[in-house]
Design a protein around this motif. Sequence first.
Motif, PDB file in Angstrom:
ATOM      1  N   TRP A  92       3.393 -47.188  30.643  1.00 31.34           N
ATOM      2  CA  TRP A  92       3.301 -46.591  29.600  1.00 31.34           C
ATOM      3  C   TRP A  92       3.778 -44.951  29.335  1.00 31.34           C
ATOM      4  N   PRO A  93       2.765 -44.289  30.112  1.00 30.19           N
ATOM      5  CA  PRO A  93       3.185 -42.662  30.384  1.00 30.19           C
ATOM      6  C   PRO A  93       4.507 -42.419  30.736  1.00 30.19           C
ATOM      7  N   LEU A  94       4.763 -43.309  31.823  1.00 32.40           N
ATOM      8  CA  LEU A  94       6.193 -42.905  32.396  1.00 32.40           C
ATOM      9  C   LEU A  94       7.374 -42.962  31.611  1.00 32.40           C
ATOM     10  N   GLN A  95       7.134 -44.054  30.581  1.00 29.52           N
ATOM     11  CA  GLN A  95       8.262 -44.086  29.768  1.00 29.52           C
ATOM     12  C   GLN A  95       8.281 -42.881  28.653  1.00 29.52           C
ATOM     13  N   GLU A  96       6.994 -42.291  28.323  1.00 31.25           N
ATOM     14  CA  GLU A  96       7.045 -41.260  27.260  1.00 31.25           C
ATOM     15  C   GLU A  96       7.564 -39.911  27.900  1.00 31.25           C
ATOM     16  N   ILE A  97       7.347 -40.175  29.198  1.00 29.25           N
ATOM     17  CA  ILE A  97       7.648 -38.786  30.232  1.00 29.25           C
ATOM     18  C   ILE A  97       9.322 -38.610  30.173  1.00 29.25           C
ATOM     19  N   LEU A  98       9.982 -40.024  30.509  1.00 30.08           N
ATOM     20  CA  LEU A  98      11.190 -40.116  30.746  1.00 30.08           C
ATOM     21  C   LEU A  98      11.912 -39.824  29.033  1.00 30.08           C
ATOM     22  N   ASP A  99      11.185 -40.245  27.966  1.00 27.71           N
ATOM     23  CA  ASP A  99      11.903 -39.726  26.676  1.00 27.71           C
ATOM     24  C   ASP A  99      11.851 -38.284  26.587  1.00 27.71           C
ATOM     25  N   ARG A 100      10.578 -37.556  27.080  1.00 32.50           N
ATOM     26  CA  ARG A 100      10.641 -36.231  26.722  1.00 32.50           C
ATOM     27  C   ARG A 100      11.801 -35.521  27.499  1.00 32.50           C
ATOM     28  N   ILE A 101      12.155 -36.006  28.688  1.00 30.26           N
ATOM     29  CA  ILE A 101      13.270 -35.546  29.528  1.00 30.26           C
ATOM     30  C   ILE A 101      14.687 -35.902  28.997  1.00 30.26           C
ATOM     31  N   PHE A 102      14.914 -37.125  28.628  1.00 34.23           N
ATOM     32  CA  PHE A 102      16.313 -37.603  28.346  1.00 34.23           C
ATOM     33  C   PHE A 102      16.496 -37.396  26.853  1.00 34.23           C
ATOM     34  N   ILE A 103      15.420 -37.506  26.011  1.00 34.52           N
ATOM     35  CA  ILE A 103      15.780 -37.599  24.501  1.00 34.52           C
ATOM     36  C   ILE A 103      14.793 -36.712  23.771  1.00 34.52           C
ATOM     37  N   PRO A 104      14.959 -35.413  24.311  1.00 33.22           N
ATOM     38  CA  PRO A 104      13.777 -34.478  23.647  1.00 33.22           C
ATOM     39  C   PRO A 104      13.823 -34.364  22.089  1.00 33.22           C
ATOM     40  N   ASN A 105      15.065 -34.499  21.602  1.00 35.89           N
ATOM     41  CA  ASN A 105      15.192 -34.266  19.794  1.00 35.89           C
ATOM     42  C   ASN A 105      14.284 -35.224  19.384  1.00 35.89           C
ATOM     43  N   SER A 106      14.156 -36.710  19.782  1.00 38.57           N
ATOM     44  CA  SER A 106      13.580 -37.581  19.297  1.00 38.57           C
ATOM     45  C   SER A 106      11.999 -37.862  19.656  1.00 38.57           C
ATOM     46  N   PHE A 107      11.669 -36.927  20.740  1.00 39.71           N
ATOM     47  CA  PHE A 107      10.445 -36.942  21.523  1.00 39.71           C
ATOM     48  C   PHE A 107       9.356 -36.439  20.578  1.00 39.71           C
ATOM     49  N   GLY A 108       8.259 -36.857  20.168  1.00 36.61           N
ATOM     50  CA  GLY A 108       7.114 -36.624  19.407  1.00 36.61           C
ATOM     51  C   GLY A 108       7.022 -37.542  18.218  1.00 36.61           C
ATOM     52  N   SER A 109       8.175 -38.086  17.823  1.00 38.90           N
ATOM     53  CA  SER A 109       8.149 -39.011  16.872  1.00 38.90           C
ATOM     54  C   SER A 109       8.085 -40.339  17.244  1.00 38.90           C
ATOM     55  N   THR A 110       8.104 -40.855  18.366  1.00 34.84           N
ATOM     56  CA  THR A 110       7.848 -42.103  19.172  1.00 34.84           C
ATOM     57  C   THR A 110       6.776 -42.313  19.876  1.00 34.84           C
ATOM     58  N   THR A 111       6.155 -43.298  19.583  1.00 29.75           N
ATOM     59  CA  THR A 111       5.026 -43.758  20.399  1.00 29.75           C
ATOM     60  C   THR A 111       5.031 -45.230  20.510  1.00 29.75           C
ATOM     61  N   ALA A 112       4.261 -45.547  21.625  1.00 30.93           N
ATOM     62  CA  ALA A 112       4.460 -47.180  21.895  1.00 30.93           C
ATOM     63  C   ALA A 112       3.545 -47.873  21.023  1.00 30.93           C
ATOM     64  N   ILE A 113       2.785 -47.160  20.039  1.00 29.14           N
ATOM     65  CA  ILE A 113       1.938 -48.322  18.897  1.00 29.14           C
ATOM     66  C   ILE A 113       2.925 -48.074  17.548  1.00 29.14           C
ATOM     67  N   TYR A 114       3.463 -46.987  17.252  1.00 28.44           N
ATOM     68  CA  TYR A 114       4.153 -47.126  16.092  1.00 28.44           C
ATOM     69  C   TYR A 114       5.687 -47.095  16.206  1.00 28.44           C
ATOM     70  N   GLY A 115       6.070 -47.336  17.370  1.00 30.17           N
ATOM     71  CA  GLY A 115       7.664 -47.289  17.642  1.00 30.17           C
ATOM     72  C   GLY A 115       8.235 -46.093  17.400  1.00 30.17           C
ATOM     73  N   GLY A 116       9.791 -46.199  17.553  1.00 29.24           N
ATOM     74  CA  GLY A 116      10.469 -45.177  17.198  1.00 29.24           C
ATOM     75  C   GLY A 116      11.948 -45.215  18.538  1.00 29.24           C
ATOM     76  N   PRO A 117      12.640 -44.356  18.256  1.00 27.54           N
ATOM     77  CA  PRO A 117      13.650 -44.281  19.471  1.00 27.54           C
ATOM     78  C   PRO A 117      13.067 -44.005  20.950  1.00 27.54           C
ATOM     79  N   THR A 118      13.645 -44.782  21.754  1.00 22.77           N
ATOM     80  CA  THR A 118      13.090 -44.879  23.044  1.00 22.77           C
ATOM     81  C   THR A 118      14.209 -45.402  24.109  1.00 22.77           C
ATOM     82  N   MET A 119      13.972 -44.954  25.065  1.00 29.85           N
ATOM     83  CA  MET A 119      14.715 -45.538  26.320  1.00 29.85           C
ATOM     84  C   MET A 119      14.421 -47.028  26.628  1.00 29.85           C
ATOM     85  N   PRO A 120      15.168 -47.930  26.777  1.00 19.30           N
ATOM     86  CA  PRO A 120      14.809 -49.317  27.212  1.00 19.30           C
ATOM     87  C   PRO A 120      14.665 -49.800  28.608  1.00 19.30           C
TER      88      PRO A 120
END
Length: 245
Positions: free
Chosen positions: A96-124
């Motif tokens: 879970w946290p590793l996924q969000e850390i990778l999102d912050r690094i590789f897709i910073p533009n959408s990071f912050g609007s994505t959560t595991a609970i509410y969904g959003g753009p994320t690396m698969p």
Amino acid sequence: VVPADAGVGSGMLPADYGFDPWELSTKDYFKQIQNFILNFVPKTKNIEQEEPEAGAAMPTVGFVGEKERPPALILRDYRDAEIRHGRLAMLAAVIWPLQEILDRIFIPNSFGSTTAIYGGPTMPFLPLIMTFFMLNLGYLDIYSTEIKENESGDAFLPGECFWDPLCVLEGAPDSMKRNMQEREILNGRAAMIAVAAFIFEEAMTHKPIVSLPTNMLLFEPAYQIPFIQEWLDCAAMGQCIDHSL
């Protein structure tokens, strides 16, 4: 194997600290839920069963009848469920946290609007890895259930999958096996609490857990945490610098 006289506080099971204020270990909710589900399953035709050979293990695992079971079997099923949930929680607490850390690094533009609970753009990639692990754990459950029904009957350890490809426990003394079982259970309990905390934090804040100030010590490099940075500057330069200036 769970001894016949095992109970909460008996010390016969690893990681047993005798804490069961509601005495849930003596209430066979596992059997009640099975019977409730069976009420919705169509009944099958009666098939004559061959009597087992003398000394053969009785296939008692699976759906149980109306007779009351010994307390040790009730406790075994609860411990088995705890271990299996703990294993999934340990995977989730890492992925879970590793996924969000990778999102912050590789897709910073959408990071912050994505959560595991509410969904959003994320690396698969990591969600697919988690799904792969869950499918394999499900396969191991089916594999171990077949062995339990056909060979061991009720004589099995909670959480036993009969799968040890690295032979970690082969030839290990009983004390070492118990220590490893205890560590798995304790880590699983900690992981279940952590995952519950992750769910609560993201549900309440609508933000990724790695971006919350309360989790800074867990998910940020130490040199980027303000008070640690200040301490390092003080130690290196011999005097404290006011970063607010």
